[in-house]
Write an enzyme that holds these catalytic residues in place. Structure first.
Site, short mmCIF file in Angstrom:
data_model
loop_
_atom_site.label_atom_id
_atom_site.label_comp_id
_atom_site.label_asym_id
_atom_site.label_seq_id
_atom_site.Cartn_x
_atom_site.Cartn_y
_atom_site.Cartn_z
N GLU A 54 0.81 -1.28 -0.10
CA GLU A 54 0.16 -0.31 0.12
C GLU A 54 0.86 1.00 0.04
OE1 GLU A 54 -3.67 0.19 2.24
OE2 GLU A 54 -2.76 1.65 3.20
N TYR B 116 -12.46 -5.30 10.71
CA TYR B 116 -11.16 -5.10 12.19
C TYR B 116 -11.11 -5.82 13.29
CZ TYR B 116 -12.54 -1.10 10.05
OH TYR B 116 -13.26 0.70 9.35
N ARG C 219 -15.23 3.98 4.96
CA ARG C 219 -15.55 4.81 5.37
C ARG C 219 -14.96 6.07 5.58
NH1 ARG C 219 -18.61 5.97 11.32
NH2 ARG C 219 -19.59 7.97 11.17
N HIS D 210 -8.00 3.10 -2.99
CA HIS D 210 -9.07 3.84 -2.05
C HIS D 210 -10.09 4.76 -2.62
CE1 HIS D 210 -6.14 1.78 1.44
NE2 HIS D 210 -6.11 0.99 0.09
N PRO E 110 -0.16 8.73 -1.55
CA PRO E 110 -0.22 9.69 -2.66
C PRO E 110 1.20 10.67 -1.84
CG PRO E 110 -2.21 10.20 -2.38
CD PRO E 110 -1.12 8.93 -1.80
N GLN F 73 -7.85 -4.11 9.04
CA GLN F 73 -6.74 -2.79 9.94
C GLN F 73 -5.59 -3.47 10.31
OE1 GLN F 73 -6.29 0.60 10.11
NE2 GLN F 73 -7.96 0.57 12.03
#
Length: 644
Positions: A21, A163, A112, A82, A24, A199
C-alpha cells in the site's frame, strides 16, 4: 486490467501472495521520487497488487488518481484504489469511479473514512452557505458498496475493511469489539464485497480468533471470501505508538518490552520489527484455509523494512510472470518495468533495490552531498529516519497520513470540548497554552501528536512559558540545543550506541499579525543578518516570508556514528514548512467545528461565539518557525527571542 479476486483464484492452493500500500506524497519532489521507488519495488518484489490510498472527503483525490495512473498504466501493476465515502458528494464518487475505469483500475477498497464532519458539528439552524448535505448519499461503507454495484454492476472488484480488534470512532472507545462489528461486515459482504482487508494489528491471537469467527459464521458469507490480514512493518518506536493509538490496535506486552529496550535506535527497532512481524506471518500461515494465503503491507512509502520482511518470510515470487505486471496494450509504446528488471536470480531483494538505484553503500545521508555524487545516494536514509513533517521533504514517505482524516486532529468532538473548551478571547487561548506547558490540563493541544509533553520539552518549559506569557507566542513545537551528547542519552539519544548527537534549538509558534509585522519580523531580520537565526513564516491566506533561499535545508538534529557519514534525523526547509502551514491552519478549522459539541450540551450560544472566534482567529495569526544556529550555546535562542 485484472480483478484481484481473479488473480487470487488463478494461484495454486497453499500459495502465499502479498500486496503493498502506498499514499500520494505531500510534495511534488516526493511524488517524483516515489515513482522511482515504485519501479524498483515492483521489479524486485513483484507484489500481486498494490493499493493507493484516498484522503477523507476526497482531500487527495487528484493525487490519488495520479498515483493510480502511474501504478496501473505506467508500471502495469494491478491497482486497487481506496475510496472513502464520508463527506463525499456523489459527483466526486462518480468522477473517481469513471476515472478509475478510464485508467484500467478494476479494484476498489470501499471505506467509510472518518465520521461525518459538518453534520456532526453543525449547530441548530446554522447557515452552511447553501451546500448540500455531504452525507446525503453515503454515510456508511455499505452505502458505497451498494452504489458501486448498482451503477457499475460487476465491473469493479470491491474490497471492504475488517477490524480484528474491533472498530472504534473515538480515541478512547468503550465498545470496541469484533462481535459488535460483525453484523455490519455481514451486510457489506452480502451487498457485494469480494474480499476483506483488515486494519493493521500486532496481536496474532486477536487475528486468528477473528478469522476463525468469520470462517465459521453460521451465515456462510465468509466461508470462501479472501480475508487479507493488514500488517505494518515497524519503522520507528514513535511511529508504532502513534499509529497503534490512532488505529486502536493493541501492542502485545512482550513485543512492547522488546522494542522499549532499543526504542532510541531506529535501525534496531526495524530489526526487532522484522523478527516480530515474521513471527506473526508464520503464525497466520499455520491457520488452515482453502485457497491461497495473502498478506497486505502498509508501507508508508518506505521500502527497506518491508523488503527485508518479505525476503525473510520467503514471500517474493521467484518467477516475474507471477507478479502484478500485466500485459496491457496501453504499455506497448515505450518501456515497461520488465525492461529494467534485475535478474530474479539475484540473491536478495534488498540487493536488487540497491542495484537498481545505483546507491552508495552509506547507511546515512550526508548533510551536504559530495561533489558529483549521485543524488540517489541520499535515498538510503529516507528509510533510516522517517521523522514525520520534520523529515526530508524529498522523501516519498515525508509526513505520512496515519489516518484517513484530512487534518491531524486526533480526538473526537467530545474530547476536543473537554480538552479545550469554548474559548472566545485571546487571553483564554494564551491560558490554554500556558496551562499545557505547566503539565496540567489540557494534556495535549490540537497540534500535539501525543497526550503528554516530551521529556525534551520539559527541559525548556520555563523558556517556552516566558515566550507565551510575555510575548504572546503560542508555541506548538520546539527543541533545546545540545552539543555532542552520547547517542544512548536517556532523553536526547538516538541512533546506534557509541555515537554522538547534536541539535540546534528551534521553536514554532502562532503569533498575532500586528505583533508579528510590527515587532517580531524586524527583530528576526536583524538576528538573521547577525547570523544568529533563520526563520520561516506563513499564514492562512497563503502569504509566506523567509530569511532563506527556496532550496535551503536546515539540519536541526544530526548524529555522528562509527563507520558512517553524518546522519540527519530532523530538518526544516521551505517545502516541508509550507505543507505544514496548510495542515496547521486546517486544524484551527477542525477545532472551530468541534465546538459544535457544546450545542449538544445546551450551550448553543457559547458554541456559536467560540466557533466564530476560532475561525476569525485563524485568519489573524502567522505560524513562525525560528532556528537558532548557536547549538553550543544552550540558552542562546531563548535569550535573543526575549530581547525582541
Amino acid at each position: 486490467m485484472q480483478k484481484i479476486t481473479d488473480k487470487i483464484a488463478a494461484l495454486p492452493t497453499g500459495f502465499n501472495y502479498f500486496s503493498l500500500e502506498f499514499f500520494p506524497p505531500r510534495t511534488q519532489t516526493g511524488f517524483s521520487n516515489l515513482q522511482s521507488r515504485l519501479e524498483r519495488m515492483s521489479s524486485a518484489l513483484r507484489p500481486l497488487f498494490v493499493n493507493v490510498t484516498w484522503g477523507a472527503g476526497g482531500s487527495t483525490s487528484s493525487r490519488s488518481l495520479e498515483l493510480a495512473e502511474i501504478c496501473q498504466r505506467q508500471l502495469g501493476l494491478t491497482t486497487c484504489l481506496h475510496l472513502t465515502c464520508t463527506n463525499m458528494k456523489r459527483k466526486i464518487v462518480d468522477d473517481a469511479l469513471e476515472e478509475a475505469k478510464a485508467l484500467g483500475v478494476r479494484n476498489i477498497l470501499a471505506l467509510r473514512g472518518d465520521p461525518p464532519r459538518d453534520e456532526e458539528y453543525r449547530l441548530e439552524d446554522e447557515d452552511v452557505g447553501g451546500e448540500e448535505d455531504s452525507n446525503s448519499d453515503f454515510t456508511w461503507a455499505i452505502d458505497l458498496v451498494r452504489y458501486i454495484r448498482k451503477v457499475h454492476k460487476d465491473y469493479f472488484c470491491i474490497g471492504v475493511a475488517g477490524y480484528p480488534e474491533g472498530h472504534a470512532d473515538q480515541s478512547h472507545p468503550t465498545d470496541q469489539s469484533p462481535l459488535h462489528d460483525l453484523p455490519y461486515l455481514i451486510d457489506k459482504t452480502k451487498a457485494g464485497a469480494d474480499f476483506i482487508m483488515t486494519q493493521l494489528f500486532y496481536d496474532l491471537d486477536a487475528y486468528t480468533k477473528y478469522e476463525k469467527m468469520l470462517r465459521e459464521h453460521e451465515s456462510g458469507v465468509f466461508a470462501t471470501i479472501p480475508i487479507i490480514p493488514g500488517l505494518m512493518p515497524l519503522q520507528s518506536y514513535d511511529i508504532l505508538i502513534r499509529t497503534t493509538k490512532l488505529a486502536h490496535a493493541k501492542v502485545p506486552e512482550e513485543l512492547l518490552h522488546r522494542l522499549q529496550r532499543v526504542k532510541g535506535d531506529d535501525e534496531a527497532v526495524k530489526q526487532v520489527g522484522v523478527e516480530a512481524m515474521s513471527e506473526i506471518i508464520d503464525g497466520i500461515r499455520e491457520v488452515k484455509q482453502k485457497g491461497p494465503r495473502g498478506f497486505h503491507f502498509y508501507t508508508l512509502n518506505l521500502e527497506k523494512a518491508v523488503s527485508s520482511l518479505l525476503e525473510r518470510c520467503d514471500l517474493i515470487p521467484p518467477d516475474p510472470n507471477d507478479s502484478a505486471i500485466e500485459e496491457d496494450p496501453l504499455l506497448t509504446n515505450g518501456h515497461t518495468t520488465r525492461d529494467r528488471t534485475v535478474s530474479s536470480t539475484s540473491s536478495s531483494a534488498v540487493a536488487q533495490l540497491t542495484l537498481d538505484s545505483h546507491r552508495s553503500s552509506s547507511a546515512s545521508r550526508p548533510l551536504i552531498p559530495l561533489p558529483n555524487s549521485n543524488p540517489l545516494s541520499r535515498e538510503m536514509t529516507w528509510d533510516d529516519y522517517p521523522n514525520g513533517r520534520f523529515g526530508d521533504a524529498r522523501s516519498p514517505a515525508f509526513n505520512p497520513p496515519l489516518t484517513y482524516s484530512p487534518t491531524s486532529l486526533t480526538v473526537s468532538p467530545a474530547q476536543a470540548l473537554n480538552l479545550w473548551g469554548t474559548p472566545t478571547t485571546n487571553v483564554e487561548i494564551t491560558q490554554l497554552f500556558k496551562s499545557h506547558l505547566s503539565g496540567s490540563s489540557p494534556k495535549q493541544l490540537p497540534w500535539s501528536e501525543s497526550a503528554t509533553l516530551s521529556p525534551e520539552t520539559k527541559l525548556i518549559t520555563k523558556e517556552l512559558t516566558a515566550l507565551t506569557q510575555e510575548k504572546g507566542y503560542w508555541t506548538i513545537a520546539s527543541q533545546p540545543a545540545i552539543d555532542g551528547l552520547p547517542s544512548t542519552h536517556a532523553i536526547h539519544g538516538w541512533g546506534p550506541p557509541g555515537g554522538f548527537v547534536f541539535q540546534k534549538a528551534f521553536v514554532e509558534f502562532f503569533i498575532l499579525t500586528p505583533t508579528f509585522t510590527a515587532n517580531l519580523l524586524p527583530h528576526l531580520d536583524t538576528l538573521h543578518k547577525q547570523g544568529e537565526i533563520s526563520y520561516y513564516a506563513g499564514n492562512s491566506r497563503g502569504q509566506f516570508l523567509s530569511s532563506e533561499t527556496k532550496d535551503a535545508v536546515h539540519a536541526v538534529t544530526w548524529g555522528s556514528f562509527a563507520g558512517k557519514e553524518i546522519a540527519t534525523a530532523t530538518m526544516v526547509e521551505e517545502v516541508s514548512f509550507r505543507a505544514w502551514v496548510e495542515e496547521a491552519f486546517g486544524i484551527w478549522g477542525e477545532w472551530a467545528r468541534c465546538v459544535g459539541e457544546a450545542g449538544k450540551r445546551g450551550e448553543d450560544g457559547r458554541a456559536r461565539e467560540s466557533r466564530g472566534f476560532l475561525r476569525g482567529l485563524s485568519g489573524e495569526v502567522w505560524l513562525v518557525n525560528v532556528i537558532g544556529h548557536g547549538y553550543r550555546e544552550r540558552g542562546r535562542l531563548w535569550e535573543i527571542l526575549m530581547q525582541g
